[in-house]
Design a protein around this motif. Structure first.
Motif, PDB file in Angstrom:
ATOM      1  N   GLU A 200       0.956  -1.100   0.136  1.00 16.87           N
ATOM      2  CA  GLU A 200      -0.444  -0.120   0.169  1.00 16.87           C
ATOM      3  C   GLU A 200       1.084   0.985  -0.083  1.00 16.87           C
ATOM      4  O   GLU A 200       0.433   2.430  -0.612  1.00 16.87           O
TER       5      GLU A 200
ATOM      6  N   LEU B 255      -7.146  -1.264 -11.287  1.00 14.45           N
ATOM      7  CA  LEU B 255      -8.326  -0.965  -9.966  1.00 14.45           C
ATOM      8  C   LEU B 255      -9.147  -1.762  -8.984  1.00 14.45           C
ATOM      9  O   LEU B 255      -9.048  -2.174  -7.541  1.00 14.45           O
ATOM     10  N   ASN B 256      -9.109  -3.635  -9.450  1.00 15.81           N
ATOM     11  CA  ASN B 256      -9.416  -4.619  -9.128  1.00 15.81           C
ATOM     12  C   ASN B 256      -8.570  -5.695  -8.009  1.00 15.81           C
ATOM     13  O   ASN B 256      -9.102  -5.652  -7.203  1.00 15.81           O
ATOM     14  N   TYR B 257      -6.989  -4.716  -8.253  1.00 15.56           N
ATOM     15  CA  TYR B 257      -5.898  -5.943  -7.655  1.00 15.56           C
ATOM     16  C   TYR B 257      -6.066  -4.771  -6.369  1.00 15.56           C
ATOM     17  O   TYR B 257      -5.708  -5.829  -5.371  1.00 15.56           O
ATOM     18  N   TYR B 258      -6.049  -3.641  -6.656  1.00 15.43           N
ATOM     19  CA  TYR B 258      -6.750  -3.416  -5.639  1.00 15.43           C
ATOM     20  C   TYR B 258      -7.370  -3.382  -4.485  1.00 15.43           C
ATOM     21  O   TYR B 258      -7.401  -3.856  -3.231  1.00 15.43           O
ATOM     22  N   LYS B 259      -8.292  -3.515  -5.293  1.00 14.04           N
ATOM     23  CA  LYS B 259      -9.888  -4.159  -3.997  1.00 14.04           C
ATOM     24  C   LYS B 259      -9.355  -5.128  -3.823  1.00 14.04           C
ATOM     25  O   LYS B 259      -9.652  -5.805  -2.586  1.00 14.04           O
ATOM     26  N   LYS B 260      -8.706  -6.380  -4.796  1.00 17.45           N
ATOM     27  CA  LYS B 260      -8.935  -7.540  -3.915  1.00 17.45           C
ATOM     28  C   LYS B 260      -7.540  -7.626  -2.812  1.00 17.45           C
ATOM     29  O   LYS B 260      -7.823  -8.251  -2.559  1.00 17.45           O
ATOM     30  N   ASN B 261      -6.865  -7.112  -3.363  1.00 17.74           N
ATOM     31  CA  ASN B 261      -5.585  -6.776  -2.446  1.00 17.74           C
ATOM     32  C   ASN B 261      -5.491  -5.652  -1.012  1.00 17.74           C
ATOM     33  O   ASN B 261      -4.643  -5.417  -0.342  1.00 17.74           O
ATOM     34  N   ASN B 262      -7.209  -5.395  -0.807  1.00 15.84           N
ATOM     35  CA  ASN B 262      -6.793  -4.420   0.150  1.00 15.84           C
ATOM     36  C   ASN B 262      -5.769  -3.086   0.502  1.00 15.84           C
ATOM     37  O   ASN B 262      -5.556  -2.925   1.596  1.00 15.84           O
TER      38      ASN B 262
ATOM     39  N   TYR C  58      -6.503   9.325  -2.525  1.00 19.26           N
ATOM     40  CA  TYR C  58      -6.200   9.676  -3.931  1.00 19.26           C
ATOM     41  C   TYR C  58      -6.332  11.207  -4.199  1.00 19.26           C
ATOM     42  O   TYR C  58      -6.792  12.070  -3.334  1.00 19.26           O
TER      43      TYR C  58
ATOM     44  N   ASN D  29      -6.125   0.590  -0.198  1.00 18.61           N
ATOM     45  CA  ASN D  29      -6.197   2.163  -0.620  1.00 18.61           C
ATOM     46  C   ASN D  29      -5.940   2.902  -0.112  1.00 18.61           C
ATOM     47  O   ASN D  29      -4.904   3.031   0.749  1.00 18.61           O
TER      48      ASN D  29
ATOM     49  N   LYS E 148      -9.045  -0.800 -15.198  1.00 12.74           N
ATOM     50  CA  LYS E 148      -9.938  -1.293 -14.172  1.00 12.74           C
ATOM     51  C   LYS E 148      -9.411  -2.634 -13.579  1.00 12.74           C
ATOM     52  O   LYS E 148      -9.643  -3.145 -12.948  1.00 12.74           O
TER      53      LYS E 148
END
Length: 483
Positions: free
Chosen positions: A212, A287-294, A299, A296, A284
């Motif tokens: 992160e 962004l999906n990778y960020y979501k799956k791997n928490n 921005y 945050n 996308k």
């Protein structure tokens, strides 16, 4: 198809690895000035560029004892006239270099730059133009003033956006009439592989998780780049600005669908900073990778508008090797890694175990040409090798000539495929301190510099066999690649 008549043949360097003169003219230290050479008998074999906070504090404590090779470089600061004359002798059309942020703004926070630093770069540009060489300038080739590392943990802090854009706006206002081609960040994706090198980060110091912290810092770099590009387009309308990534072309280890999918995901990960800089938005997939791997991200305000308004004019890449990807648990490696361990049985390797893959360059150029539709500049490529200086001052580097010949042929093949490639600047055209090992003995250049890993030597320059070969290539505009 032949190379275009205006094709930009040249070579590439960076201030931290080549310039030297670190204590002259009030220059401040950069965070790369605290990367030390790991000697052969050193018990700490940590990869030099991955510096932890503990290591950094130790390096400061032993300021006058350790071997900080980046501070020496190849002494371009004192020899720039001699070196540029050598580049002109080869027929260079362009010379890629970078500016040392701390030579202009020692702490990164000053309002006004140092006059000595400002005039030094004017002198370099004048010398280039004397020979008809167009400078290609990287605004930041990794290095940041060390105070920004200590006070803000490097690019993790959004404050660096403010400091960086103050610096880059000065560069544009001061030098845009002397420099036609610019790059904002060198290998912006390298922060995901080496957080200290690419971002001036101590990830262990952050309140965020390691990944992160890295992606937060990368977001700040992308914003800083976009803001710089927007200002550039408003104030330097006769010039061009591009981005740069370390292009890591990956192949599936097998044709098993799981390996193919894993390879696609690795390539998406490698491409995504260029997606942002060329298209103006986050893909996308990331962004999906960020979501799956928490992961945050905080921005930056109005970041979507900023990114959309800060799209680059051309794409630039470094290209050295390719890798193979497996999804098997016992072979799977971290996403985004630069150096990988799985071997490709179809390729030979360099002295440093990097796969030699000219066809991979053709694949890369076609991929990027289709993906972005922008001009492509190959701003790093080359063979790091052990060169021997003979008693008569010659260096016989047929292995480098063979490597470059095949890669230039691959560029020509890509041009025939329809790719819009505008230039080629092999790395370390005059020998410099290699990044990964902080050593002189991993040499890339057409010109040999008489210096060893400890800084011993005359630093005199000697033309290698590849010097005369590359001169012939440029003179024939890439038609004569004979060895």
């Amino acid at each position: 198809m032949s190379f275009p008549k205006n094709f930009l043949w040249g070579g590439a360097t960076s201030a931290s690895q080549y310039e030297g003169g670190y204590a002259i003219g009030g220059r401040g230290k950069s965070h790369l000035d605290y990367i030390r050479r790991v000697e052969k008998d050193d018990t700490d074999k940590t990869f030099p560029i991955n510096v932890t906070e503990e290591m950094y504090n130790d390096h400061k404590l032993h300021e006058n004892e350790y071997n900080f090779a980046f501070r020496r470089g190849s002494d371009f600061y004192n020899r720039y006239k001699e070196d540029i004359a050598l580049l002109a002798e080869m027929g260079f059309k362009t010379f890629r270099m970078s500016i040392s942020w701390s030579r202009l703004f020692p702490t990164g926070k000053e309002k006004e730059p140092l006059k000595d630093g400002v005039e030094f770069y004017h002198n370099v540009f004048r010398e280039c133009h004397k020979y008809g060489i167009e400078p290609l300038v990287t605004m930041i080739h990794y290095e940041i003033p060390v105070s920004l590392l200590e006070e803000y943990n490097g690019w993790e802090s959004p404050k660096l956006i403010e400091f960086f854009t103050h610096y880059t706006k000065f560069l544009i206002d001061e030098y845009a009439h002397e420099v036609k081609y610019w790059i904002t960040f060198n290998e912006i994706n390298m922060i995901m592989n080496s957080s200290y090198l690419g971002g001036g980060l101590f990830v262990e110091k952050s309140k965020r998780s390691n990944e992160e912290c890295i992606h937060q810092a990368l977001h700040h770099q992308l914003i800083a780049s976009a803001l710089t590009v927007k200002y550039f387009h408003e104030h330097a309308k006769e010039s061009y600005v591009g981005n740069m990534i370390a292009r890591l072309q990956n192949y599936p280890y097998t044709c098993k669908p799981e390996d193919v999918l894993a390879t696609q995901q690795q390539n998406q990960f490698n491409y995504f900073p260029t997606d942002v800089q060329a298209k103006g938005f986050y893909p996308k997939s990331i962004l999906n990778y960020y979501k799956k791997n928490n992961i945050n991200i905080d921005y930056y305000p109005d970041y979507e508008k900023i990114l959309l308004e800060g799209k680059v004019d051309f794409i630039s890449i470094s290209y050295y090797h390719t890798a193979v990807i497996s999804n098997d648990k016992d072979k799977k490696e971290p996403i985004g890694a630069f150096i990988r361990n799985l071997s490709n049985p179809y390729l030979k390797k360099t002295d440093w175990d990097w796969c030699i893959d000219p066809i991979g360059l053709r694949i890369t150029l076609n991929d990027m040409n289709d993906r972005y539709g922008l001009p492509i500049f190959i701003v790093e490529n080359g063979l790091g090798a052990h060169d021997k200086l003979e008693t008569d001052g010659s260096v016989h580097d047929a292995y480098r000539i063979e490597y470059l010949s095949k890669h230039i042929q691959a560029i020509k093949d890509a041009l025939n495929d329809g790719c819009n490639v505008i230039g080629y600047t092999p790395w370390g055209c005059i020998d410099l301190v290699s990044c990964g090992n902080c050593q002189m003995t991993k040499r890339y250049g057409f010109v040999y510099v008489d210096a060893d890993d400890e800084g011993n030597g005359t630093y005199n320059r000697y033309r290698k066999d590849s010097f005369y070969w590359y001169k012939k290539v440029i003179n024939s505009n890439g038609e004569d690649l004979s060895i």
